[in-house]
Design a protein around this motif. Sequence first.
Motif, PDB file in Angstrom:
ATOM      1  N   ASN A   1       0.825  -1.209   0.000  1.00 54.94           N
ATOM      2  CA  ASN A   1       0.000   0.000   0.000  1.00 54.94           C
ATOM      3  C   ASN A   1       0.859   1.259   0.000  1.00 54.94           C
ATOM      4  OD1 ASN A   1      -2.549  -1.269   0.012  1.00 54.94           O
ATOM      5  ND2 ASN A   1      -2.436  -1.613   2.214  1.00 54.94           N
ATOM      6  N   ALA A   2       1.885   1.278   0.835  1.00 56.08           N
ATOM      7  CA  ALA A   2       2.745   2.457   0.915  1.00 56.08           C
ATOM      8  C   ALA A   2       3.448   2.716  -0.415  1.00 56.08           C
ATOM      9  CB  ALA A   2       3.765   2.284   2.039  1.00 56.08           C
ATOM     10  N   CYS A   3       3.927   1.651  -1.054  1.00 53.70           N
ATOM     11  CA  CYS A   3       4.620   1.815  -2.336  1.00 53.70           C
ATOM     12  C   CYS A   3       3.652   2.215  -3.440  1.00 53.70           C
ATOM     13  CB  CYS A   3       5.336   0.517  -2.702  1.00 53.70           C
ATOM     14  SG  CYS A   3       6.739   0.120  -1.632  1.00 53.70           S
ATOM     15  N   ALA A   4       2.459   1.657  -3.426  1.00 51.93           N
ATOM     16  CA  ALA A   4       1.470   2.013  -4.442  1.00 51.93           C
ATOM     17  C   ALA A   4       1.060   3.472  -4.334  1.00 51.93           C
ATOM     18  CB  ALA A   4       0.246   1.113  -4.318  1.00 51.93           C
ATOM     19  N   ASN A   5       1.186   4.056  -3.136  1.00 49.77           N
ATOM     20  CA  ASN A   5       0.857   5.465  -2.936  1.00 49.77           C
ATOM     21  C   ASN A   5       2.076   6.373  -3.040  1.00 49.77           C
ATOM     22  OD1 ASN A   5      -1.916   5.086  -2.536  1.00 49.77           O
ATOM     23  ND2 ASN A   5      -1.618   4.573  -0.386  1.00 49.77           N
ATOM     24  N   GLY A   6       3.241   5.793  -3.312  1.00 49.89           N
ATOM     25  CA  GLY A   6       4.441   6.602  -3.480  1.00 49.89           C
ATOM     26  C   GLY A   6       4.946   7.247  -2.210  1.00 49.89           C
ATOM     27  N   CYS A   7       4.769   6.599  -1.084  1.00 48.92           N
ATOM     28  CA  CYS A   7       5.159   7.168   0.210  1.00 48.92           C
ATOM     29  C   CYS A   7       6.494   6.565   0.651  1.00 48.92           C
ATOM     30  CB  CYS A   7       4.080   6.912   1.250  1.00 48.92           C
ATOM     31  SG  CYS A   7       2.469   7.609   0.807  1.00 48.92           S
ATOM     32  N   GLY A   8       7.589   7.231   0.289  1.00 51.16           N
ATOM     33  CA  GLY A   8       8.902   6.701   0.596  1.00 51.16           C
ATOM     34  C   GLY A   8       9.193   6.627   2.079  1.00 51.16           C
TER      35      GLY A   8
ATOM     36  N   ALA B   1       3.225   3.367  -9.679  1.00 57.02           N
ATOM     37  CA  ALA B   1       2.744   4.616  -9.083  1.00 57.02           C
ATOM     38  C   ALA B   1       3.515   5.830  -9.562  1.00 57.02           C
ATOM     39  CB  ALA B   1       2.829   4.531  -7.559  1.00 57.02           C
ATOM     40  N   VAL B   2       4.605   5.624 -10.296  1.00 60.80           N
ATOM     41  CA  VAL B   2       5.448   6.751 -10.703  1.00 60.80           C
ATOM     42  C   VAL B   2       4.663   7.759 -11.525  1.00 60.80           C
ATOM     43  CG1 VAL B   2       7.416   7.403 -12.125  1.00 60.80           C
ATOM     44  CG2 VAL B   2       7.604   5.468 -10.576  1.00 60.80           C
ATOM     45  N   GLN B   3       3.869   7.283 -12.468  1.00 63.89           N
ATOM     46  CA  GLN B   3       3.134   8.187 -13.346  1.00 63.89           C
ATOM     47  C   GLN B   3       1.973   8.878 -12.637  1.00 63.89           C
ATOM     48  OE1 GLN B   3       4.314   8.783 -16.284  1.00 63.89           O
ATOM     49  NE2 GLN B   3       5.848   7.155 -16.292  1.00 63.89           N
ATOM     50  N   ASP B   4       1.497   8.278 -11.554  1.00 67.17           N
ATOM     51  CA  ASP B   4       0.331   8.838 -10.868  1.00 67.17           C
ATOM     52  C   ASP B   4       0.680  10.035  -9.996  1.00 67.17           C
ATOM     53  OD1 ASP B   4      -1.169   6.846 -12.029  1.00 67.17           O
ATOM     54  OD2 ASP B   4      -0.920   5.472 -10.335  1.00 67.17           O
ATOM     55  N   ALA B   5       1.923  10.125  -9.556  1.00 64.06           N
ATOM     56  CA  ALA B   5       2.329  11.228  -8.679  1.00 64.06           C
ATOM     57  C   ALA B   5       3.597  11.859  -9.244  1.00 64.06           C
ATOM     58  CB  ALA B   5       2.561  10.725  -7.256  1.00 64.06           C
ATOM     59  N   PRO B   6       3.476  12.738 -10.228  1.00 65.64           N
ATOM     60  CA  PRO B   6       4.654  13.261 -10.922  1.00 65.64           C
ATOM     61  C   PRO B   6       5.527  14.183 -10.085  1.00 65.64           C
ATOM     62  CG  PRO B   6       2.670  14.385 -11.665  1.00 65.64           C
ATOM     63  CD  PRO B   6       2.216  13.275 -10.768  1.00 65.64           C
ATOM     64  N   ASN B   7       5.032  14.693  -8.981  1.00 63.78           N
ATOM     65  CA  ASN B   7       5.790  15.681  -8.214  1.00 63.78           C
ATOM     66  C   ASN B   7       6.541  15.088  -7.027  1.00 63.78           C
ATOM     67  OD1 ASN B   7       4.897  17.834  -9.857  1.00 63.78           O
ATOM     68  ND2 ASN B   7       2.977  17.956  -8.713  1.00 63.78           N
ATOM     69  N   TRP B   8       6.622  13.782  -6.954  1.00 60.01           N
ATOM     70  CA  TRP B   8       7.336  13.182  -5.836  1.00 60.01           C
ATOM     71  C   TRP B   8       8.714  12.720  -6.277  1.00 60.01           C
ATOM     72  CZ3 TRP B   8       7.624   7.503  -4.974  1.00 60.01           C
ATOM     73  CH2 TRP B   8       7.173   6.766  -6.065  1.00 60.01           C
TER      74      TRP B   8
END
Length: 453
Positions: free
Chosen positions: A290-297, A327-334
């Motif tokens: 879940n954390a990785c799918a949401n891009g939460c490092g 998830a990379v494409q879903d959150a471009p600003n992270w």
Amino acid sequence: LAGESFPFTSSTLRALRLQREWLDWEDRRRAAAQQCRRHRDLPCPQAQLLRPRRSCRDPAVHNALFSGDLQQLQILFQDEDAANMIVETVSNQLAWSAEQGFWVLTPKTKQTAPLTIAVARGYTDCARHLILQGAELDARIGGRAALHEACAQAHPDCVRLLFTFGAKANVSSEEGMTPLHLCTSPESLQCAKLLLEAGASVNVASQESEVTPLHVAAARGLEQHVALYLQNGADVALRTSQGETALNAACAGAEGPGSSRQHEAAARQLLEAGADPQAAGRKRHTPLHNACANGCGGLAELLLRHGASPGVTNGAGHTPMDCALQAVQDAPNWEPEVLFAALLDYGAQPVHPEMLKHCANFPRALEVLLNAYPCVPSCDPWVEAVLPELWQEHEAFYSSALSMENQPRQLQHLARLAVRAQLGSHCRQAAAQLPLPPLLRDYLLLGVEGRIQ
């Protein structure tokens, strides 16, 4: 008979019908009262006959309730019957029409109680007047009791008032939710404290989804609520109907790096309270997935430090690294390179070269992933996906990657991989303890340099 003999109007006939119903009710009430007096010494309880509630759509009543006009309210609500009426409101809502093939405005009637309206808007004086007139505290007109709405709208004064007059802390809504389930905002913390002081159960689960208040607080990143519930005996191992723990809920609720701080704090408290970082739901989705799918490092690294495995697969066969790549494409600003480096430092295997296309337009992340290989694999899967303007901006990196395709890497890089292989999943912890210069430590942990050598 009267309706057939005389030309009565519809309103007159309705008045006669209501009067007849009232007389019938009064006869039944008296009969029940006499029966209760005759059998008051028997152990079996007698059913209480309740007066039917009357409905109201009067605009004057609506205006007084929704505006909190106490003077008008005192005029309109002067007895128990009025205080317990059913208030009906009609609003237009968008609904899909299969026949017409588009969305249409459809009137929807909602029922509620005067007391529920008052406490939902924080009108404490109005609520007190209604209670003194005999309003039922735990009536669930429309599915929720007054205490549910007071907590949902975070009005602690109204919650305190309801408890003063005897409201039940564990009253259940039609969906099986208690008021503690509806403390869903940071402002509702005081309401949650009042509920627990009044005896609310912290581990009660809703009927269908089986979520507990701890699940709700964790999913919304309410770190103070989570701490409060844990102090009052909340069980971190309880699961929902989908097999999710509160830790799963916290990691799934972090919708991107920007909102992960609160969820990370909530997850930290859960882990310190003994939550299992490997607990997976029915789809075998772990908190790390879940954390990785949401891009939460930061959240992912927290889980990894507490023993989460970066190599476990979910029901679809995806590892946490696969979820992070998607998830990379879903959150471009992270900064996906932070998450990728953490997964690799804790033992994740290098990604399949075909997956590199997901981060072709993230040169820093691509560099971290390429440095996990002994030599740069074929660039064909990702090179065509790079945007021209991005290639121009980071030409030094992309050109260096192409020039090193299937070429021997420097001995320094091979030595780095050998050390990382020896340290395994303890690479990050060991690097922090080794007496290494900062630049060498960053190099060991796949620090970004801007080119492939």
